[in-house]
Design a protein around this motif. Structure first.
Motif, PDB file in Angstrom:
ATOM      1  N   SER A 155      10.806  44.158  53.752  1.00  0.00           N
ATOM      2  CA  SER A 155       9.825  43.123  54.030  1.00  0.00           C
ATOM      3  C   SER A 155      10.466  42.064  54.910  1.00  0.00           C
ATOM      4  O   SER A 155      11.689  41.948  54.958  1.00  0.00           O
ATOM      5  CB  SER A 155       9.288  42.506  52.730  1.00  0.00           C
ATOM      6  OG  SER A 155      10.337  42.026  51.917  1.00  0.00           O
ATOM      7  N   PRO A 157       9.516  38.383  55.150  1.00  0.00           N
ATOM      8  CA  PRO A 157       9.019  37.014  55.027  1.00  0.00           C
ATOM      9  C   PRO A 157       9.878  36.082  55.879  1.00  0.00           C
ATOM     10  O   PRO A 157      11.110  36.166  55.854  1.00  0.00           O
ATOM     11  CB  PRO A 157       9.150  36.708  53.536  1.00  0.00           C
ATOM     12  CG  PRO A 157      10.213  37.635  53.042  1.00  0.00           C
ATOM     13  CD  PRO A 157      10.034  38.881  53.853  1.00  0.00           C
ATOM     14  N   ASN A 311       4.868  37.116  57.489  1.00  0.00           N
ATOM     15  CA  ASN A 311       5.801  38.233  57.651  1.00  0.00           C
ATOM     16  C   ASN A 311       6.139  38.434  59.120  1.00  0.00           C
ATOM     17  O   ASN A 311       5.297  38.246  59.994  1.00  0.00           O
ATOM     18  CB  ASN A 311       5.200  39.517  57.085  1.00  0.00           C
ATOM     19  CG  ASN A 311       5.314  39.579  55.574  1.00  0.00           C
ATOM     20  OD1 ASN A 311       6.406  39.484  55.018  1.00  0.00           O
ATOM     21  ND2 ASN A 311       4.193  39.707  54.896  1.00  0.00           N
ATOM     22  N   SER A 354      11.623  45.444  49.508  1.00  0.00           N
ATOM     23  CA  SER A 354      10.196  45.214  49.265  1.00  0.00           C
ATOM     24  C   SER A 354       9.846  45.521  47.816  1.00  0.00           C
ATOM     25  O   SER A 354       8.730  45.267  47.374  1.00  0.00           O
ATOM     26  CB  SER A 354       9.353  46.094  50.191  1.00  0.00           C
ATOM     27  OG  SER A 354       9.635  47.459  49.971  1.00  0.00           O
ATOM     28  N   SER A 385       8.970  35.212  50.311  1.00  0.00           N
ATOM     29  CA  SER A 385       8.135  36.405  50.133  1.00  0.00           C
ATOM     30  C   SER A 385       6.908  36.099  49.283  1.00  0.00           C
ATOM     31  O   SER A 385       5.883  36.775  49.392  1.00  0.00           O
ATOM     32  CB  SER A 385       8.950  37.538  49.490  1.00  0.00           C
ATOM     33  OG  SER A 385       9.203  37.294  48.125  1.00  0.00           O
TER      34      SER A 385
END
Length: 444
Positions: A155, A157, A311, A354, A385
């Motif tokens: 991920s 963020p 993101n 993630s 996140s």
């Protein structure tokens, strides 16, 4: 990041760097049949798979997988990063052969490949039951139109990476609002004309992320109907701030990911990066001379209130429909992105997970990297996140959209002029292209 995609759109021509027809009939291979038990049978039987990825951890992850499942051999191919790989992948889809069994695809590009019906729906293998293992924002990126097209790998963020040494030297406080960020940019560049608070020569992914952080939703898709509005309230909120930096020459035009860019991150000429949580590993590997100088802070906000970010980057792995052994491919993918044995290897190479179990792990949260002066940076990144869930969606031809960004919005950066005309030119080009591909495209 849901895009509502209709099955009937498979006959539309979807492009990457040019108008390439991606009909469902060209994708070949298996349907979304199968079951969870088929995965275990396939792993026990063994076989050979091909995996396309540019992830630094891929080689070590494959080694760990083959040790756990010695009857399975995985051939790793680096077909290029991002758009370079997507072009090759599109060519295999058009040809009806040559695609890998498993491929890495960034979240922004996933809707385009899903729309072409070239990816396997993994619901049949029980992948929908894995939803709780992943952060909401990343799961929404693979769960499209009620189908599960892959599993999240990492991920992105966004956070603000900043050079504390430079900030201390010039008496700059860590900005918490965008007004403070602009003021810091002016202060630094006035005191040291060879230094900039940030580098931004124009990047499509950065632009869409910043629009998302401002609450913008310029792209919406409903079946074959696409709406593009790069003048919505969120976009204007971002350009109002960013125009000050562009028009006053407060941004370095050094192109990202070049040798010069890394050098300037190391010597303090570029003092912040607004980027995804996957960045620490890149800094440690490529800007080693700045060890101890960098820190991480939350993204500035427009009002200094509730934390809000977006993101930037991040990828999923998918099973291609052309796979001759989809159950085995699904088994490898399931292990790759949801097993602790694999995510541990991924995180050791600097990847940002993630998976919720890893994001909540005390060992992960309490890490104090020497590179970042012993700061517990993962606590900042994990908080980010939780503040990156917004309604932003990508175009079903976002890969193409990004490929023409430099010719439109990029010109505003190069000329040091307001971004709105460049965004308008980008919008016009995207409307025209979408119509050429068979979409009904409108603007607000």
């Amino acid at each position: 990041m849901h895009n509502r995609l209709r099955r009937g759109l498979s006959a539309l021509a979807i492009g990457v760097t040019a108008a390439v027809a991606l009909a469902a009939c060209a994708s070949g291979g298996s349907s979304s049949g199968g079951s969870a038990s088929d995965i275990e049978k396939a792993l026990d039987q063994g076989g050979t798979l091909t995996y396309w990825s540019w992830t630094p951890s891929a080689k070590d992850q494959i080694a760990a997988f083959e040790k756990a499942y010695p009857k399975v051999k995985v051939k790793l191919v680096n077909a290029g990063t991002g758009a370079d790989q997507y072009t090759k992948l599109q060519n295999t889809i058009k040809a009806g052969s040559g695609a890998p069994d498993v491929a890495q695809i960034e979240y922004y590009a996933l809707p385009q490949f899903a729309l072409s019906e070239s990816l396997l729906d993994l619901k049949g293998y029980g992948f929908d039951s894995l939803e709780s293992k992943f952060a909401k924002s990343t799961w929404n990126s693979v769960d499209l139109d009620g189908k599960v097209y892959g599993l999240p790998q990492d991920s992105g963020p966004m956070a603000m990476f900043y050079n504390k040494k430079v900030f201390d030297q010039y008496g700059i406080a860590v900005p918490t609002t965008w007004d403070e960020y602009v003021a810091a940019a002016k202060k630094l560049h006035t005191a040291a004309p060879d230094k900039y608070l940030a580098a931004d020569s124009g990047d499509a992914g950065f632009t869409t992320s910043m629009i998302a952080q401002a609450g913008g939703t310029p792209f919406t898709t409903e079946g074959d109907k696409v709406t593009i509005n790069l003048q919505d309230a969120g976009t204007k909120k971002w350009t109002k701030t960013w125009n000050e930096l562009v028009e006053q020459g407060l941004l370095s035009k050094t192109v990202g990911w070049t040798d010069d860019w890394y050098k300037q991150l190391g010597n303090g000429q570029i003092a912040t990066m607004l980027t995804g949580a996957w960045m620490p590993g890149n800094l440690e590997a490529s800007v080693a001379d700045a060890k101890g100088d960098w820190r991480v802070a939350p993204m500035p906000t427009y009002d200094g209130g509730t934390a809000q970010t977006a993101n930037n980057g991040g990828s999923a792995e998918v099973v291609m429909k052309q796979s001759k052994n989809p159950a085995l491919a699904a088994g490898f993918l399931k292990w790759l992105n949801s097993s602790s044995a694999s995510t541990k290897v991924f995180m050791e190479s600097g990847g940002f997970p993630s998976t919720t179990a890893d994001l909540e792990s005390s060992a992960f949260l309490n890490e104090k990297p020497e590179y970042f002066g012993g700061q517990e940076i993962n606590k900042v990144l994990v908080d980010a996140s939780k503040a990156s869930d917004n309604d932003f969606t990508y175009l079903p031809y976002q890969v193409y959209a990004n490929s023409i960004y430099a010719d439109t919005v990029g010109q505003s950066y190069q000329n040091g002029t307001a971004l709105e005309p460049g965004l308008e030119a980008w919008q016009q080009a995207l409307v025209k292209y979408g119509k050429q591909q068979g979409f009904t495209v409108s603007t607000k």
